[in-house]
Design a protein around this motif. Structure first.
Motif, short mmCIF file in Angstrom:
data_model
loop_
_atom_site.label_atom_id
_atom_site.label_comp_id
_atom_site.label_asym_id
_atom_site.label_seq_id
_atom_site.Cartn_x
_atom_site.Cartn_y
_atom_site.Cartn_z
N UNK A 176 0.92 -1.13 -0.22
CA UNK A 176 -0.14 -0.16 -0.04
C UNK A 176 0.73 1.08 -0.06
N UNK A 177 0.43 2.18 -0.49
CA UNK A 177 1.16 3.62 -0.61
C UNK A 177 0.82 4.57 0.73
N UNK A 178 -0.10 4.11 1.63
CA UNK A 178 -0.13 4.60 2.96
C UNK A 178 -0.81 6.28 2.59
N UNK A 179 -1.67 6.22 1.82
CA UNK A 179 -2.44 7.65 1.54
C UNK A 179 -3.77 7.29 2.16
N UNK A 180 -4.30 6.35 2.76
CA UNK A 180 -5.40 6.18 3.38
C UNK A 180 -5.22 6.94 4.80
N UNK A 181 -6.45 6.98 5.43
CA UNK A 181 -6.45 7.71 6.95
C UNK A 181 -7.43 6.59 7.67
N UNK A 182 -7.77 5.34 6.92
CA UNK A 182 -8.40 4.51 7.86
C UNK A 182 -7.76 3.28 7.47
N UNK A 183 -7.98 2.09 8.39
CA UNK A 183 -7.28 0.81 8.08
C UNK A 183 -7.51 0.15 6.70
N UNK A 184 -6.59 -0.18 6.17
CA UNK A 184 -6.59 -0.95 4.87
C UNK A 184 -7.36 -2.33 5.08
N UNK A 185 -8.35 -2.47 4.03
CA UNK A 185 -9.00 -3.69 3.92
C UNK A 185 -8.48 -4.58 2.67
N UNK A 186 -8.63 -5.77 2.72
CA UNK A 186 -7.71 -6.78 1.62
C UNK A 186 -8.05 -6.43 0.44
N UNK A 187 -9.16 -5.88 -0.03
CA UNK A 187 -9.40 -5.55 -1.43
C UNK A 187 -9.18 -4.19 -1.74
N UNK A 188 -8.53 -3.08 -0.84
CA UNK A 188 -8.00 -1.88 -1.31
C UNK A 188 -7.12 -1.99 -2.42
N UNK A 189 -7.02 -1.00 -3.20
CA UNK A 189 -6.30 -1.19 -4.33
C UNK A 189 -4.55 -1.00 -3.63
N UNK A 190 -3.83 -1.71 -4.19
CA UNK A 190 -2.46 -1.91 -3.80
C UNK A 190 -1.69 -0.55 -4.89
#
Length: 286
Positions: free
Chosen positions: A107-121
């Motif tokens: 992941x690129x770390x640009x989210x602000x909520x926990x990453x789920x398995x189907x988030x874009x890599x």
């Protein structure tokens, strides 16, 4: 009694699995390290898998030198992409299950909520890219494979952030540690327990596992000094103050709901597990 083949058996996760396997009597385990099985060597992979005929393969082998990977692209891709694909293909060929270890660095770390398995890599560096390509290759080669992403692994074994902080804490009166990158420290002992449960749970697809909670590297270092009784002062640094060849995600918290539900487990808080690991290290020093 079924047989489990573990690659990367001399790494910190592999060594933890060796300990756990001694009391996990439902399976026999075969551990290999790079001298016995270079997973990027197709002939060796075929030879070992054919000889052992395991019912499950756990691929702990990986190229994990995040910064060196930036200038050692071929080596990182050879192990993390091609090697993972070879192991998955061979496991499928003999009808074995396949469990593959991946990372939050996809992941690129640009989210602000926990990453789920189907988030874009969207990996930021070569290491993360090699692991992301490895994930894709594994699922292409073995569609029923189980991939578990983890983060910030540490243990009593090998080289890791915990061991480095303990050494520096004894040698120096003050150190600086990055405070604007957050994730979750994960004790290999906890992760090894989950992997052993995954062997019998017949999981497939992508899962996330780390300890619970959130910490910056600075928080992690402060906790290490406090729990080990070291008086070294830790001062916070911003990422730009400590440049490295590889860019790291600023935020890599992962959502673990899926694996908690699949295995019906309770996941320990990171600081509780850190204290247990430090206590183990103290006992071994005596």
């Amino acid at each position: 009694m079924s047989k489990v083949l573990v690659t990367g058996g001399s790494g910190q996760l592999g060594r933890e699995l060796r300990l756990k396997a001694q009391i996990f009597h439902d399976h026999t385990f075969v551990f290999t390290d790079r001298s016995e099985l270079n997973i990027a060597d197709a002939f060796q992979v075929r030879q070992v898998v054919e000889r052992e005929r395991p019912s499950c393969v756990i691929n702990c082998a990986a190229y994990t030198a995040v910064d060196r990977a930036e200038s050692d692209i071929d080596a990182a891709m050879s192990v993390n992409h091609s090697g993972a694909e070879l192991c998955a293909a061979e496991a499928r060929r003999i009808g074995a299950r396949f469990i593959h270890i991946s990372t939050d660095f996809v992941f690129d770390g640009k989210k602000s909520t926990p990453y789920v398995e189907d988030d874009m890599t969207s990996p930021l560096g070569v290491y993360g890219l090699s692991k992301r390509e490895g994930e894709r290759a594994v699922l292409d080669a073995h569609p029923d494979a189980c991939i578990i992403r983890t983060s910030w692994l540490y243990s009593a074994y090998g080289a890791n952030f915990l061991k480095t902080m303990l050494r520096l804490g004894r040698e120096r009166s003050e150190i600086g540690v990055i405070a604007d990158q957050v994730g979750t420290p994960t004790w290999t002992a906890d992760f090894a327990d989950v992997l052993l449960q995954a062997v019998t749970a017949d999981l497939s697809g992508i899962f996330h596992y780390s300890n619970e909670g959130v910490a910056s590297w600075y928080d992690f270092a402060i906790a290490i000094m406090e729990l080990s009784g070291l008086s070294c002062d830790v001062r916070p640094l911003e990422t730009h103050e400590y440049p490295t060849p590889a860019q790291r995600p600023a935020y890599s918290i992962m959502n673990k709901r899926k694996i908690r539900s699949a295995l019906n487990i309770s996941i320990p808080y990171w600081r509780v597990s850190l204290q247990k690991c430090i206590e183990r290290l103290k006992q071994e020093d005596l």
